[in-house]
Enzyme design. Sequence first.
Site, PDB file in Angstrom:
ATOM      1  N   GLU A  69      40.672  47.570  49.975  1.00  0.00           N
ATOM      2  CA  GLU A  69      40.974  47.829  48.562  1.00  0.00           C
ATOM      3  C   GLU A  69      40.385  49.148  48.091  1.00  0.00           C
ATOM      4  O   GLU A  69      41.067  49.960  47.480  1.00  0.00           O
ATOM      5  CB  GLU A  69      40.458  46.700  47.676  1.00  0.00           C
ATOM      6  CG  GLU A  69      40.691  47.003  46.204  1.00  0.00           C
ATOM      7  CD  GLU A  69      40.306  45.893  45.256  1.00  0.00           C
ATOM      8  OE1 GLU A  69      40.677  46.000  44.074  1.00  0.00           O
ATOM      9  OE2 GLU A  69      39.644  44.936  45.684  1.00  0.00           O
ATOM     10  N   ASP A  89      39.253  42.745  50.994  1.00  0.00           N
ATOM     11  CA  ASP A  89      38.835  42.885  49.597  1.00  0.00           C
ATOM     12  C   ASP A  89      37.339  42.621  49.572  1.00  0.00           C
ATOM     13  O   ASP A  89      36.900  41.479  49.730  1.00  0.00           O
ATOM     14  CB  ASP A  89      39.572  41.888  48.699  1.00  0.00           C
ATOM     15  CG  ASP A  89      39.385  42.220  47.217  1.00  0.00           C
ATOM     16  OD1 ASP A  89      38.382  42.873  46.886  1.00  0.00           O
ATOM     17  OD2 ASP A  89      40.238  41.821  46.406  1.00  0.00           O
ATOM     18  N   ILE A  91      35.007  42.685  47.226  1.00  0.00           N
ATOM     19  CA  ILE A  91      34.614  41.763  46.145  1.00  0.00           C
ATOM     20  C   ILE A  91      35.875  41.433  45.359  1.00  0.00           C
ATOM     21  O   ILE A  91      36.331  42.239  44.540  1.00  0.00           O
ATOM     22  CB  ILE A  91      33.527  42.358  45.213  1.00  0.00           C
ATOM     23  CG1 ILE A  91      32.263  42.715  46.004  1.00  0.00           C
ATOM     24  CG2 ILE A  91      33.192  41.367  44.095  1.00  0.00           C
ATOM     25  CD1 ILE A  91      31.131  43.303  45.159  1.00  0.00           C
ATOM     26  N   ASP A  92      36.465  40.283  45.641  1.00  0.00           N
ATOM     27  CA  ASP A  92      37.620  39.831  44.865  1.00  0.00           C
ATOM     28  C   ASP A  92      37.071  39.081  43.662  1.00  0.00           C
ATOM     29  O   ASP A  92      36.306  38.135  43.804  1.00  0.00           O
ATOM     30  CB  ASP A  92      38.520  38.922  45.708  1.00  0.00           C
ATOM     31  CG  ASP A  92      39.819  38.601  44.990  1.00  0.00           C
ATOM     32  OD1 ASP A  92      40.336  39.509  44.298  1.00  0.00           O
ATOM     33  OD2 ASP A  92      40.311  37.468  45.103  1.00  0.00           O
ATOM     34  N   THR A  94      36.026  41.280  40.886  1.00  0.00           N
ATOM     35  CA  THR A  94      35.016  42.271  40.471  1.00  0.00           C
ATOM     36  C   THR A  94      34.639  42.098  39.000  1.00  0.00           C
ATOM     37  O   THR A  94      33.471  42.239  38.634  1.00  0.00           O
ATOM     38  CB  THR A  94      35.511  43.706  40.736  1.00  0.00           C
ATOM     39  OG1 THR A  94      35.722  43.878  42.136  1.00  0.00           O
ATOM     40  CG2 THR A  94      34.500  44.743  40.270  1.00  0.00           C
ATOM     41  N   ASP A 218      44.173  40.844  48.420  1.00  0.00           N
ATOM     42  CA  ASP A 218      43.875  39.663  47.597  1.00  0.00           C
ATOM     43  C   ASP A 218      44.354  38.366  48.237  1.00  0.00           C
ATOM     44  O   ASP A 218      43.828  37.292  47.930  1.00  0.00           O
ATOM     45  CB  ASP A 218      44.549  39.786  46.224  1.00  0.00           C
ATOM     46  CG  ASP A 218      44.066  40.972  45.417  1.00  0.00           C
ATOM     47  OD1 ASP A 218      42.842  41.075  45.209  1.00  0.00           O
ATOM     48  OD2 ASP A 218      44.898  41.789  44.985  1.00  0.00           O
TER      49      ASP A 218
END
Length: 272
Positions: A69, A89, A91-92, A94, A218
Site C-alpha cells: 500500500e 497492507d 496497517i489496515d 490506519t 485490503d
Amino acid sequence: MSNTDKYYTVVLRLVLEAGSIVREKINQPKDAMTKSCEVDLVTEWDQNVEKLLMEGISSKFPDHKFIGEEASSLGSKIELTEAPTWIIDPIDGTMNFVHGLPHTCISIALLINKIIEIGVVYNPILDQLFTARKGQGAFLNGRPLHVSGQKELRKALIMMEMGTSRDPEKMKIVLENANILAPHVHGIRALGSAALNMCMVALGGADISFEFGIHAWDVAAGDIIVREAGGVCIDPAGGPFDVMSRRVLCASTMELAQKLAKILVQYYPERD
C-alpha cells in the site's frame, strides 16, 4: 519442508514482529499524513511496518515481488505477474490506529501464478491471528474457522464501510445501499478495516462483507481466509472475484452472496 511451508514460516515470524510495533504505538501520539484525501491517512508506522515485511521477505527470497500500500501510494506501479508476489497492507485501519481504536491489523497475502496461496491477517491489539493456506483451512490463533452457513438475507449481519474516499458519487451509492439493506437484514456493522470485516465472515461472527473502492492489499488475505473457512468471495455484481478490481463481496454461502448482489446499487472504481 516445501517452498510454501518456508514462505509461511518466514511471513508468520515477520507479521508477529510487526504486530509488536503496532501494539506498542497505537496509544502513543502519532503524526498522520494524508494521501488521496483528508481521511486517507498514513503514519510513519505504516511505512516502517511495510519496510520491515518487505526487507525481511527479500532477505530470504530475493526473487519475490511486492505490491504494498505505502510503496504504491508513493507512485510505485502496481503490476501483478505470475511471479511469487506478496500483497501487503502494513496497517489496515490506519484511521482506527491513529485514534487508538483497537480494530486495526496487518494484512499480507502471497500469490503464485496469480493464485492466492497464503493469507495472514493479524490484529495485535486484540491478539487475533487469522491464517489460511490454500487447501489447508482457515484458523484463528490456531483454532479452525468456519463461516456461519447463513443463506437468508433477513437473518444476515452485514459488514459495510464508507471507506477512505469522499467522492460524492461513491458516498451517495454507499448510503443508498445502506438504506436499501437496513429493512431487509439483521444488522449492519463496520470495523473500519476491510481485512477484519472479511475475517468476521470467516469466523462466523458476520455473514456478509462488501465494499467498493478498496485495493488489492485490503482484500487479498481476507479472500483466502474466507474461502478456506468455507465461504465465498465474488464480485459484488455476482461474477467472479478479481483481486485487482477494487470490489469485493464475501459471504457465508453462495446463495446469500447472490441474493445481496441482486439488490446492491453498483459502483465501479478505477482498477488497481
